[in-house]
Enzyme design. Sequence first.
Site, short mmCIF file in Angstrom:
data_model
loop_
_atom_site.label_atom_id
_atom_site.label_comp_id
_atom_site.label_asym_id
_atom_site.label_seq_id
_atom_site.Cartn_x
_atom_site.Cartn_y
_atom_site.Cartn_z
N CYS A 263 42.30 47.70 38.11
CA CYS A 263 41.86 46.72 37.11
C CYS A 263 40.38 46.93 36.76
O CYS A 263 39.95 46.64 35.64
CB CYS A 263 42.09 45.30 37.61
SG CYS A 263 41.34 44.96 39.21
N HIS B 1 39.89 40.44 41.50
CA HIS B 1 40.62 41.01 40.37
C HIS B 1 39.72 40.96 39.14
O HIS B 1 39.02 39.97 38.90
CB HIS B 1 41.90 40.19 40.13
CG HIS B 1 42.72 40.69 38.99
ND1 HIS B 1 43.20 41.98 38.92
CD2 HIS B 1 43.13 40.06 37.85
CE1 HIS B 1 43.88 42.13 37.78
NE2 HIS B 1 43.85 40.98 37.12
#
Length: 471
Positions: free
Chosen positions: A144, A438
């Site tokens: 990510c 994240h």
Amino acid sequence: QAKSCICHMCGAHLNRLHSCLYCVFFGCFTKKHIHEHAKTKRHNLAIDLLYGGIYCFMCQDYIYDKDMEQIAKEEQRKAWKLQAFTPTVVSHYQCTMTGIGEKYSTWEPTKRELELLRHNPKRRKITTNCTIGLRGLINLGNTCFMNCIVQALTHTPLLRDFFLSDRHKCEMQSPSSCLVCEMSTLFQEFYSGHRSPHIPYRLLHLVWTHARHLAGYEQQDAHEFLIAALDVLHRHCKGDDNGKKANNPNHCNCIIDQIFTGGLQSDVTCQVCHGVSTTIDPFWDISLDLPGSSTPFWPLSPGSDGSVVNGESHVSGTTTLTDCLRRFTRPEHLGSSAKIKCSGCHSYQESTKQLTMKKLPIVACFHLKRFEHSAKLRRKITTYVSFPLELDMTPFMASSKESRMNGQYQQPTDSLNNDNKYSLFAVVNHQGTLESGHYTSFIRQHKDQWFKCDDAIITKASIKDVLDSEG
């Protein structure tokens, strides 16, 4: 005159078929069948049946001759005419593969067209519900950090214009290892209109190859990836300076430096003779300290409660991006432990150091230092920092330094000057802790149209979502 054009050695009609110009012989260029023929027969000239280019085996290169090119163009036109009169419909692929030549000629606008273009400068409008350029990216295992930066880069307007107008000329030995070629492909993928998420495995592989410290499936830092990506892109597409220095501090004409490189001025002032020594360093981004970090942070400037600076309304106690920039550009006293040899006094003296912007980049990247790594602790700083949709960098310029009195900047009377103004188009966010987190990003599609990119999923976002996020 040939009934069918196929390689006399392997029978294939692909692989860049060339015809010998001495005898009736067709051979593949890719598999070197035409080379073998030239060597044994000493027939040193052959023509590429797809484009009409003439290859000389003695020079080992295509030769450019105006008369030859004219003949090739004429023959191509005749071939297209023949094609137009044949009753059966032949696909473009079959035409190019049967040696008729690719139906492509460069477009030169006529005088009439140029006039029309001048009188009609309006471009086609993109409607508000258009999704071209939006595409999710599959997470390939903790990637990510890469996906959110790729989203920001593919929505950088100048970079998009550069790649979509096919400006990259690869000069690397093997284009398959060129990150700029891969970026070019990526832009085509993003603006192709495909809706399914793209799988950026080739990009990941190239990043691992050229930036070894990012290899592996561990979590990585998005900021580190941005700098590594810009560095590799810059190395792979160094501009041809032709002896001229580019007007950015990296003195490189490549597209990366044209867009992202700015110049940071550092002024060290001697406390004794007040002599100033100045250096200017190139930068791709500016890393800003946050309140809550172990580096001492200055108190907010007095009287800032409720005032509006740079379009940021100061809620009492809220830190703004402008505050961080103020702190970044304030004079810093270098204590007795960091004495510097003064060129004026010719002795080691205490001094003050101040950073300002000498040259602003076209795209400014600000990095908020949320991840703190010190001898005592490793942690994430979650202090909320408000940032505006429009940012005026005038107060932080080297040219405004003179008019700045002891850290307080007097706003210039002409607030109409837009030279140093920026508008926000991408924000990268991190949720979670230092160990397990994240990354997502917000990108601006066009004015006031924002989208949240979370790997493969793209959703519409409001301006409030963007401005309230933990950048």
